[in-house]
Design an enzyme around this catalytic site. Structure first.
Site, PDB file in Angstrom:
ATOM      1  N   GLY A  69       0.811  -1.209   0.000  1.00 36.76           N
ATOM      2  CA  GLY A  69       0.000   0.000   0.000  1.00 36.76           C
ATOM      3  C   GLY A  69       0.849   1.266   0.000  1.00 36.76           C
ATOM      4  N   SER A  70       1.929   1.260   0.760  1.00 36.25           N
ATOM      5  CA  SER A  70       2.771   2.465   0.850  1.00 36.25           C
ATOM      6  C   SER A  70       3.341   2.836  -0.516  1.00 36.25           C
ATOM      7  CB  SER A  70       3.917   2.247   1.843  1.00 36.25           C
ATOM      8  OG  SER A  70       3.405   1.979   3.130  1.00 36.25           O
ATOM      9  N   SER A 198      -3.552  -3.200  -0.548  1.00 38.77           N
ATOM     10  CA  SER A 198      -2.450  -3.958   0.032  1.00 38.77           C
ATOM     11  C   SER A 198      -2.966  -5.318   0.494  1.00 38.77           C
ATOM     12  CB  SER A 198      -1.882  -3.179   1.221  1.00 38.77           C
ATOM     13  OG  SER A 198      -0.965  -3.990   1.924  1.00 38.77           O
ATOM     14  N   CYS A 323       2.275   1.908  12.881  1.00 40.29           N
ATOM     15  CA  CYS A 323       3.410   2.629  12.322  1.00 40.29           C
ATOM     16  C   CYS A 323       3.940   3.656  13.312  1.00 40.29           C
ATOM     17  CB  CYS A 323       3.002   3.338  11.046  1.00 40.29           C
ATOM     18  SG  CYS A 323       1.760   2.452  10.147  1.00 40.29           S
TER      19      CYS A 323
HETATM   20  C1  LIG Z   1      -1.651  -0.555   6.059  1.00 41.30           C
HETATM   21  C2  LIG Z   1      -1.993   0.694   5.340  1.00 41.30           C
HETATM   22  C3  LIG Z   1      -1.132   1.240   4.371  1.00 41.30           C
HETATM   23  C4  LIG Z   1       0.244   0.667   4.089  1.00 41.30           C
HETATM   24  O1  LIG Z   1       0.178  -0.557   3.415  1.00 41.30           O
HETATM   25  P1  LIG Z   1       1.513  -1.480   3.392  1.00 41.30           P
HETATM   26  O2  LIG Z   1       1.185  -2.570   2.444  1.00 41.30           O
HETATM   27  O3  LIG Z   1       1.718  -1.961   4.791  1.00 41.30           O
HETATM   28  O4  LIG Z   1       2.630  -0.615   2.898  1.00 41.30           O
HETATM   29  C5  LIG Z   1      -1.531   2.374   3.699  1.00 41.30           C
HETATM   30  N1  LIG Z   1      -2.720   2.946   3.946  1.00 41.30           N
HETATM   31  C6  LIG Z   1      -3.577   2.451   4.853  1.00 41.30           C
HETATM   32  C7  LIG Z   1      -4.893   3.115   5.064  1.00 41.30           C
HETATM   33  C8  LIG Z   1      -3.240   1.312   5.590  1.00 41.30           C
HETATM   34  O5  LIG Z   1      -4.086   0.834   6.505  1.00 41.30           O
END
Ligand SMILES: *Cc1c(COP(=O)(O)O)cnc(C)c1O
Length: 394
Positions: A69-70, A198, A323
């Site tokens: 997601g990041s 993600s 985080c």
């Molecule tokens: C967990 C999360 C992310 C980050 O996703 P990763 O795959 O861990 O990098 C980004 N946005 C939201 C809203 C999340 O809950």
């Protein structure tokens, strides 16, 4: 053990594990290789792309695989910023309670000459399409607003915001990491130009995600190298994780309705029970809320102490977000909805999934009130409040 931290990560589903095992044993070739073994990996990769695209109403060529997601958030925002800058547009609209993958990217862009406007999210933690409409200017390059908040569970009016952006010709990205697999997503019907998801938030593996970008939106590379992902994301594809992600999302989407019904029942029982604790307040929108999210502030306690004592009883929960835990700053999300620092330090997030049971809820409802009283009884500040020397905030 009771796992109630599904917003931080989820346990992998059997379907995802089995798909990955098969891939690692049988189709482990490099998808860029021309012999049969490589081509079978390529087929597995493209099959997963088609199935993932179908889950969100996209076409396969609109799907780019990322490390999670990041990375998807970073790439979406950087791409839109660059496209805007080419036309002299340097204004970006977002909200004060986005994930740090969004907020920190925006902070960097500010240093590169962009103007970032963060909409306030009010006490309930949401923004309206009207707010977005009023903020859009001639030079707006991008609106990036999350689908659902990872800490307080508010679900935002994404189709309405999408419609406003489309009408005004502004690119719209949504971080849908907390929504995917839990709420229905249809990028075409909801007017979404770019979307991040993600796998590890919907019972898939960690380290893999998707950036959807509507056809015609040209992405900027964050990682240079080979021509994988149509030249937009270099590096040999993580085929086992991608195949596991497709299996997990398909399964989650096939059961959205029944899972929502079950999980929101458990959530509502938890909310009703925890509301009985004096000087406590629910955080986030009570109605437009993720099915599994429960988030409270308890006056007079430290969230970290509460978590440790819950852990002693085998209950996994969270305070603030994973985080930021380890830092002493209170959650930016709780500050954004107007919780004072003192109260923001005493927060608890319980995030459920369909594997949780009524018995889990009963156990949590027994543990939390006991621990909260125990911690309050040890606190000098709490004593001052009870004796009237200091005022209660909640
Ligand atoms: C967990 C999360 C992310 C980050 O996703 P990763 O795959 O861990 O990098 C980004 N946005 C939201 C809203 C999340 O809950």
């Amino acid at each position: 053990m009771i796992y109630a931290d599904n917003a931080a990560t989820t346990q992998m589903s059997k379907a995802a594990i089995n798909a990955m095992l098969y891939c690692m044993e049988e189709t482990w070739g490099n998808p860029s290789s021309l012999y049969g073994l490589g081509q079978r990996a390529k087929e597995a990769l493209e099959d997963a792309r088609e199935r993932l695209a179908a889950c969100i109403g996209a076409s396969p060529r609109e799907i780019t695989f990322t490390s999670g997601g990041s990375e998807a958030d970073n790439q979406a925002i950087r791409s839109a910023a660059l496209l805007g800058a080419r036309k002299g547009k340097r204004h970006i609209i977002s909200t004060a309670f986005e994930h740090h993958a969004v907020l920190h990217t925006l902070k960097k862009l500010e240093g590169e000459g962009f103007e970032v406007e963060l909409l306030s999210v009010g006490e309930l933690g949401t923004v309206t399409a009207q707010q977005v409409s009023e903020a859009i200017r001639e030079d707006t390059a991008l609106v990036t607003i999350m689908y659902a908040n990872n800490e307080i569970g508010s679900v935002l009016p994404i189709p309405e915001i999408g419609a406003v952006c489309r009408e005004r010709g502004v690119l719209f990205h949504t971080d849908a990491v907390q929504a995917a697999g839990h709420l229905p997503i249809d990028v075409k019907a909801q007017n979404i130009d770019m979307l991040s998801l993600s796998a590890h938030k919907f019972h898939g593996p960690k380290g893999i995600g998707v950036l959807y970008a509507r056809r015609g939106i040209s992405l900027t590379n964050l990682i240079e190298g080979g021509a994988q992902e149509r030249g937009k994301r270099a590096g040999t594809e993580n085929v086992p994780a991608i195949v596991g992600m497709a299996a997990a999302l398909e399964e989650a989407c096939a059961h959205i309705e029944e899972n929502t019904a079950k999980v929101s029942d458990l959530r509502d029982r938890l909310i009703a029970g925890l509301s009985q604790i004096p000087h406590a307040a629910l955080n986030g929108d009570p109605v437009n809320r993720l099915p599994g999210n429960v988030n409270f502030c308890f006056e007079g306690i430290e969230g970290e102490s509460l978590l440790l004592l819950l852990d002693d009883r085998g209950i996994c929960a969270s305070s603030g977000s994973a985080c930021t835990s380890g830092s002493l700053d209170p959650s930016h999300v709780l500050l954004a909805i107007g919780r004072p620092h003192e109260v923001a330090h005493g927060s608890l997030r319980l995030s459920l999934c369909e594997e949780n049971t009524e018995a889990d809820v009963d156990t949590i409802l027994e543990a939390v009130p006991e621990i909260v009283s125990y911690l309050r009884n040890m606190s000098p500040l709490w004593k001052d409040k009870v004796s009237g020397k200091k005022e209660f905030v909640l």
